[in-house]
Write an enzyme that holds these catalytic residues in place. Structure first.
Site, PDB file in Angstrom:
ATOM      1  N   CYS B  97       0.811  -1.224   0.000  1.00  0.00           N
ATOM      2  CA  CYS B  97       0.000   0.000   0.000  1.00  0.00           C
ATOM      3  C   CYS B  97       0.839   1.266   0.000  1.00  0.00           C
ATOM      4  CB  CYS B  97      -0.947  -0.006   1.192  1.00  0.00           C
ATOM      5  SG  CYS B  97      -1.956  -1.495   1.224  1.00  0.00           S
ATOM      6  N   HIS B 390      -9.639   2.647  -1.422  1.00  0.00           N
ATOM      7  CA  HIS B 390      -8.192   2.439  -1.317  1.00  0.00           C
ATOM      8  C   HIS B 390      -7.721   1.422  -2.344  1.00  0.00           C
ATOM      9  CE1 HIS B 390      -4.280   1.503   0.148  1.00  0.00           C
ATOM     10  NE2 HIS B 390      -4.611   0.475   0.898  1.00  0.00           N
ATOM     11  N   CYS B 427       0.639   3.117   6.094  1.00  0.00           N
ATOM     12  CA  CYS B 427       0.988   1.774   6.556  1.00  0.00           C
ATOM     13  C   CYS B 427       0.829   0.797   5.393  1.00  0.00           C
ATOM     14  CB  CYS B 427       0.090   1.360   7.715  1.00  0.00           C
ATOM     15  SG  CYS B 427      -1.674   1.383   7.303  1.00  0.00           S
TER      16      CYS B 427
END
Lengths: 317, 449
Positions: B97, B390, B427
């Site tokens: 990510c 996301h 993160c």
């Protein structure tokens, strides 16, 4: 400077053309049934056929593009996933409306057996997914040809009342001699001449190989709706005198357009002349050349050098 | 573009703009679109917005987390589909990510070293068109058969295939070493830091309201280009409320001793999308009359030992930020904007809880005391992943572009003040965390080099 293609010189249907508005885009499946019936009827001896084109244009208003349809087309042809419609996709949108004109009972030529010999299309302003499209199609310029009769099938796509795309498809009805007069020249000879001109000119060139699988005809049939039996399988093609299924001409021309890609710019002219059909599965060697004016010419040949197609992609600065 | 000799001391790299497509739901507006389609669309929009047609850029760097093996050169192939000069180089990068933010850091470092003058950092992910692989048993059989020279050997290769081998391998988001999903990992961390359900729902509510407000005030107009009929993020719920969020059932942490608190409303859903950020040197931007939105000040990547349970899977940015601020001589109080990627609402809360904990900061971060607290009004001011969605590798570009623009707005509103400073914290799977500091560019600044 390159000569303007017919898609930029034609300006709408000829004077006196009556416009018939259809409620929606007709299904090609039904049109082919009618076209086949019409083609069979034309074979009946003693049947009188019209010798002029119907002075009618068909129009469908407010056509919306399905995003999944556009994506399938773009993936098959190697186009980027842009929201701007490739010119070849505009042709696909207009094709059923144009076909509806050609299956009319007052249309003088048999739909099946007509050969697509050349195509010219112009993106005059970018057409986008989400635009409401008014599609108009008509036929014009029935003329004698050495091997039969030729005509132009014309289509326009307008957005907000402004013509944004225009396509001219030239068809040859082989062996049908309806009209007299001066015969037009053969497209194939100019294909070969164009191709050899490019190679001697020493312009920037590129080479691309298309390896076309046996199911390319079915795949393009699925995105274009053009399920003419000559493209669908070896068996159905044999019924029409081809040893194997043949690729749609517009599939090959649209591949060439996709190969030129972003360098064509947002508005451009795109032409093609078809020569020998591409048998499936098959391989086509394609060369691309461009000069200082940014115009591209392309030519596709078999490995033995027989011409399949040739044309141009010309950005409108 | 000529390349000047590498300067002896680093110069500055700036964020000049960004573009993304609205993020879609899994199986939503982009169900048929490939990673290459979406990344090309994001790049196309950036090229059009900043007039980059025919430009040869220094480099394009980006990636995708879920990537088909045929997409080995995904970024280069996408770039070739745009109106950029085809002589623009590109490479793929992947750090789960954090891919998008790591791409920004990578190209800004090259710009700072004088190796390139301009770059695009980007990222894309599709969970709708995720790669599905064949099982190891079938793969071995197929490869053996392909190498075989005769039919019997070929057939023998397939004789070893068992019915179970025919089931495809769908991609998993579980941590390979723990078998726990990211949500299960974060549920442990959430419980450890005593984060309540209400606090998490409040973060989710703010995210939706802040993103909706940013669209309403036109802030996203030059950051987002509609694609495939989608004009805004498909996940965004401007009308969500604490009551609606409070009714959702927990989905993670149901086997823990604590009351489970993580729901579909306060966890980020799987999504599809792409983003791109334009970066350049001051000279390159000036030559094209492009304003400098923000300077890329510094960045830090950290990793934690989550495998043995010493630290939470998504706590690495806590460490990265502590080291980054220490190196820059900054405190949390020096920050005007803080972007904490909302993988889960609780990540925003556990991250801040850790920084506020005196004992933790001493023992785990090696600091003299607590790092401190942040005014919640400075956190994720234009919404974040809970509201936008996301698409893994696309998140970094979304955050950097909108944060740089927000910094430029703060600077424009107070020309005499500044520079304004933003922290970005992301993160990632594998116990990774990436942090970066961006700074607005005061108009009074002379030659920024």
């Amino acid at each position: 400077m390159t000569v303007l293609p017919p898609s930029r010189t034609v300006t709408g249907p000829p004077p006196g053309t009556r416009v018939e508005t259809l409620p929606s885009v007709p299904g090609l499946g039904g049109l082919y049934v009618r076209g086949a019936a019409g083609s069979a009827a034309a074979q009946i001896p003693g049947r009188t056929t019209a010798t002029t084109l119907p002075a009618v244009a068909h129009r469908v208003e407010g056509v919306r593009v399905d995003p999944g349809h556009l994506t399938s087309y773009q993936h098959l042809l190697g186009e980027t996933g842009s929201d701007a419609l490739p010119s070849g996709f505009c042709h696909v949108l207009a094709f059923p409306v144009a076909t509806a004109v050609m299956v009319r009972t007052d249309f003088p030529l048999p739909l099946l057996g007509m050969v697509h010999v050349a195509n010219a299309a112009s993106v005059l302003r970018p057409v986008h997914l989400g635009d409401a499209l008014d599609v108009t199609a008509w036929t014009q310029d029935l003329r004698a040809h050495r091997r039969g009769t030729q005509l132009d099938v014309c289509a326009e796509i307008a957005v907000d009342g402004e013509v944004a795309w225009r396509g001219i498809s030239t068809y040859l009805a082989k062996g049908v001699h309806l009209v007299g007069g001066a015969e037009s020249s053969d497209a194939e000879s100019s294909v070969t001449a164009d191709a050899s001109d490019q190679e001697s000119s020493g312009e920037v060139g590129a080479s691309v190989v298309w390896r076309l699988s046996a199911d390319v005809g079915r795949a393009y049939g699925a995105v274009s709706g053009d399920r003419n039996p000559i493209h669908m399988s070896a068996l159905s093609a044999k019924a029409f005198g081809f040893p194997r299924a043949i690729a749609h001409g517009m599939y090959t021309a649209a591949r060439a357009l996709a190969d030129v890609g972003a360098r064509r710019g947002p508005t451009y002219d795109w032409t093609v002349e078809f020569a020998k059909p591409v048998l499936l599965p098959g391989r086509v060697d394609v060369t691309y050349t461009t000069g200082a004016d940014g115009a591209w010419t392309y030519a596709g040949r078999s490995s033995s050098g027989r011409p399949h197609l040739a044309g141009t992609v010309i950005p409108n600065a | 573009m000529t390349t000047s000799p590498t300067p002896s001391s680093p110069r500055e790299a700036y964020v000049l703009g960004g573009n993304r497509i609205p993020f879609g739901k899994v199986g939503g507006a982009y169900a048929r679109s490939s990673n290459q389609d979406m990344l090309t669309a994001a790049l196309d929009g950036l090229v059009a917005r900043y007039g980059l047609q025919g430009e040869r850029l220094g480099e394009i760097v980006g990636g995708a987390v879920l990537k088909h093996s045929k997409d080995f050169n995904l970024v280069r192939e996408s770039a070739l589909g745009t109106a950029l000069d085809p002589r623009t180089p590109a490479f793929d990068l992947q750090q789960a990510c954090a891919t998008g933010l790591e791409a920004v850091i990578t190209v800004s470092n090259k710009i700072r070293l004088g190796q390139i003058e301009s770059a695009i950092a980007g990222g894309v992910d599709s969970t709708s068109d995720a790669p599905v692989a064949v099982s190891p048993g079938l793969r071995r059989a197929l490869l053996t058969a392909a190498r075989a020279r005769d039919l019997p050997t070929r057939l023998k290769a397939f004789a070893k295939v068992r019915p179970a081998d025919l089931a495809p391998d769908a991609p998993r988001t579980d941590e390979p070493r723990t078998g726990l999903s990211m949500g299960e990992h974060q549920a442990v961390t959430t419980a450890r830091w005593g984060i309540t359900r209400e606090a998490q729902d409040e973060i989710a509510l703010r995210s939706h309201h802040n993103l909706a407000a940013s669209y309403e005030r036109g802030f996203q107009d030059d950051l987002v280009t509609p694609y495939r009929g989608l004009v805004r993020d498909q996940i965004l719920r401007p009308d969500t409320s604490a009551e609606k969020l409070g009714k959702l059932s927990p989905v993670f942490g149901k086997r823990l001793d604590h009351m489970p608190t993580m729901t579909a409303g306060n966890s980020t859903p799987l999504s599809d999308g792409a983003s791109a950020v334009l970066l350049g040197s001051a000279d390159w931007a000036a030559a094209r009359n492009l304003p400098l939105l923000a300077r890329v000040v510094d960045a830090e990547t950290a990793a934690v030992d989550f495998v043995h349970g010493h630290e939470g899977l998504l706590m690495a940015p806590v460490h990265a930020v502590a080291r980054l601020l220490t190196r820059q001589g900054l405190t949390l109080g020096d920050l005007d904007l803080v972007e904490i990627h909302e993988a889960f609402a609780s990540v925003v809360l556990t991250t801040q809880a850790a920084w506020a904990d005196d004992d933790y900061c001493r023992t785990e971060l090696g600091l003299p005391g607590a790092l401190g607290t942040i005014d919640p009004a400075k956190v994720n001011v234009n919404g974040s992943s809970l509201a936008a969605g996301h698409p893994f590798a696309a998140t970094g570009g979304r955050i950097v572009a909108q944060t740089a623009k927000q910094l430029a707005e703060l600077q424009a509103a107070s020309p005499a003040a500044g520079p304004f400073r933003a922290l970005v914290s992301i993160c990632a799977a594998g116990g990774l965390g990436v942090a970066a500091i961006l700074e607005s560019v005061p108009t009074t600044e002379g030659d920024p080099r």
